[in-house]
Write an enzyme that holds these catalytic residues in place. Structure first.
Site, PDB file in Angstrom:
ATOM      1  N   HIS A   1       0.763  -1.151  -0.016  1.00  0.00           N
ATOM      2  CA  HIS A   1       0.183  -0.036   0.151  1.00  0.00           C
ATOM      3  C   HIS A   1       0.891   1.204   0.091  1.00  0.00           C
ATOM      4  CE1 HIS A   1      -3.120  -2.882   1.600  1.00  0.00           C
ATOM      5  NE2 HIS A   1      -3.764  -2.201   0.778  1.00  0.00           N
TER       6      HIS A   1
ATOM      7  N   SER B   1      -9.279  -4.125  -9.653  1.00  0.00           N
ATOM      8  CA  SER B   1     -10.716  -4.237  -9.354  1.00  0.00           C
ATOM      9  C   SER B   1     -11.537  -3.650 -10.424  1.00  0.00           C
ATOM     10  CB  SER B   1     -10.994  -3.652  -8.031  1.00  0.00           C
ATOM     11  OG  SER B   1     -10.509  -4.517  -6.962  1.00  0.00           O
TER      12      SER B   1
END
Ligand code: ATP
Ligand code: MG
Length: 438
Positions: free
Chosen positions: A229, A364
């Site tokens: 991240h 995604s």
């Protein structure tokens, strides 16, 4: 002489060959290393493309050239006008004997970080002095690959009828909920840094652009510090009209596949520098449904209920049973953002997908909800206020076509391509929980 004057580089290090014997050239770069042996000085000059050896024998050059050569220090910026001399004994089959040396800028000693890759340094020290760290050939190779990756991605989009757009990064409200946003002050109001171009991409569909892509920053106030991240990342995003999630998956796997093919064909040098054995995975990539994935996870002894998102442990277990890239499809509607289109026959599942590489989520996407009423319902179900969505919602009232799309993190993708454990390796100047400089 620190003046560039009318000197210009005639050749990068990799463009000089023994066949150029006798030619005069100008090379420019940094002093990778220097050896002074009484009447002989060896300088290894490094430029973007590699290194080249300069030989300075006292009896073959002017006194001024020899004195200047002796005063060169590591990482000084130098420009050398010299003659190519073919020499079978030299490592590259030639050497360069200087006619004039200009030290364009001295580097102070000691260096805060050794760019020669001989002395290992931990990632924090390296990132603190990133400008020096970036001089390392391996790291240069990684960023060359990143540039080629983005070029390949753009090529695939253009070849498939997409146009490139740029949407605002200063936004008035959240895309998916307020938790991951960075607030900023916008004159006398509060605003946020954009966490995703999602809502704008969809408005492009209402505008009739049909197929758009954007490569731009996303900002996420992730509190946790992980190896995958960042707080600022680059997202490769696309949206396409009159399409469903399967069409979007096809584009995604083509984008990914073509990057591997292009890097394999055009970047063997960088791949070798990084010791990467690129494995081009053929399309279509395997698809498993969410339900099948949950069964795999449960069968390997990790408890997981249908309807939960995959925990880190679950992702790891799943990654162990899957090779390379694969899609997870047919997610529970509850686990996905409000703009995802639920399955008509069974609204408990929706038309969302994730692209995974082993245990790492790369992208995604989904077919989106294009019906105004369903969208408002979805927003409310997520505990958000439809009034906060302004003209985004309006765009669905006046002719929104069915559409689908996805977002893929450029750095996550680079982690896979270059086999990095830490996402920070794939950004020039990473932003994380602790790091805001350089
Ligand atoms: P994760 O569950 O891994 O935190 P996410 O599901 O929150 O990711 P999405 O909102 O689906 O992420 O964003 C789409 C893609 O953008 C992700 O698949 C990933 O490649 C990339 N991405 C998202 N957040 C980050 C981040 N904080 N740092 C780096 N890349 C990110
Ligand atoms: Mg995701």
């Amino acid at each position: 002489m620190y003046i560039l004057g009318d000197w210009r580089r005639t050749h990068f290090s990799n463009e000089i060959t023994p066949e150029m014997d006798g030619e005069e050239i100008i090379v420019m770069g940094w002093t990778h290393s220097i050896r002074k042996l009484g009447k002989l000085v060896f300088i290894i000059l490094r430029d973007r493309e590699g290194t080249v050896q300069i030989v300075v024998p006292k009896q073959k050059v002017s006194e001024e050239v020899f004195t200047t050569a002796k005063s060169v220090g590591r990482e000084d910026v130098i420009a050398i006008k010299g003659k190519v001399v073919a020499n079978e004994k030299a490592p590259a089959g030639f050497e360069i004997i200087p006619v004039e040396i200009r030290i364009l800028n001295k580097a102070e000693t000691p260096l805060p970080l050794d760019p020669s890759e001989k002395v290992p340094a931990d990632i924090d020290t390296r990132l603190d002095r990133r400008f020096l760290d970036l001089r390392r050939p391996k790291i240069q190779a990684l960023f060359r690959l990143r540039s080629e990756m983005l070029k390949s991605v753009r090529d695939t989009f253009y070849n498939n009828g997409f146009i490139e757009v740029n949407t605002p990064k200063l936004v008035a409200s959240a895309t998916e909920g307020g938790t991951e946003l960075f607030p900023i002050s916008y004159f006398d109001r509060e605003a946020f840094l954009g966490q995703s171009p999602q809502l704008y991409k969809q408005m492009m569909m209402a505008a009739g652009f049909d197929r758009v892509f954007e490569i731009g920053p996303i900002f996420r106030a992730e509190e946790h510090n992980t190896r995958r991240h960042l707080n600022e990342a680059i997202s490769i995003d696309c949206e396409m009209s009159f399409s469903d999630e399967k069409d979007a998956m096809n584009v995604l796997e083509n984008v990914v596949h073509n990057v591997f093919v292009d890097l394999y064909e055009n970047n063997q040098k960088e791949l070798r520098t990084l010791d990467i054995n690129l494995n081009v995975q053929e399309t279509p990539f395997p698809r498993v449904t969410y339900t099948e994935a949950v069964d795999i996870v449960n069968s390997k002894g990790i408890d997981m209920e249908w309807g939960e998102d995959f925990s880190r442990a679950a992702e790891k277990i799943l990654g162990d049973s899957m090779e390379g890239f694969y899609f997870i499809t047919e997610w529970p509607t509850e686990t996905r953002p409000f703009y995802t289109l639920p399955n008509q026959e069974n609204p408990k599942i929706c038309k969302a997908f994730d692209l995974m590489y082993k245990d790492l989520e790369i992208s995604s996407g989904a077919q989106r909800n294009h019906k105004y009423d369903l969208l408002v319902e979805g927003i409310k179900r997520m505990g958000l206020n439809p009034e906060g969505f302004g003209t985004y919602l309006e765009a669905f009232k006046y002719g929104m076509p069915p559409h689908a799309g996805w977002g893929m993190g450029a750095e996550r993708f680079m982690m896979i391509i270059t086999c990095q454990e830490n996402i920070r390796e794939c950004v020039l100047f990473p932003r994380d929980r602790q790091r805001l400089t350089p």
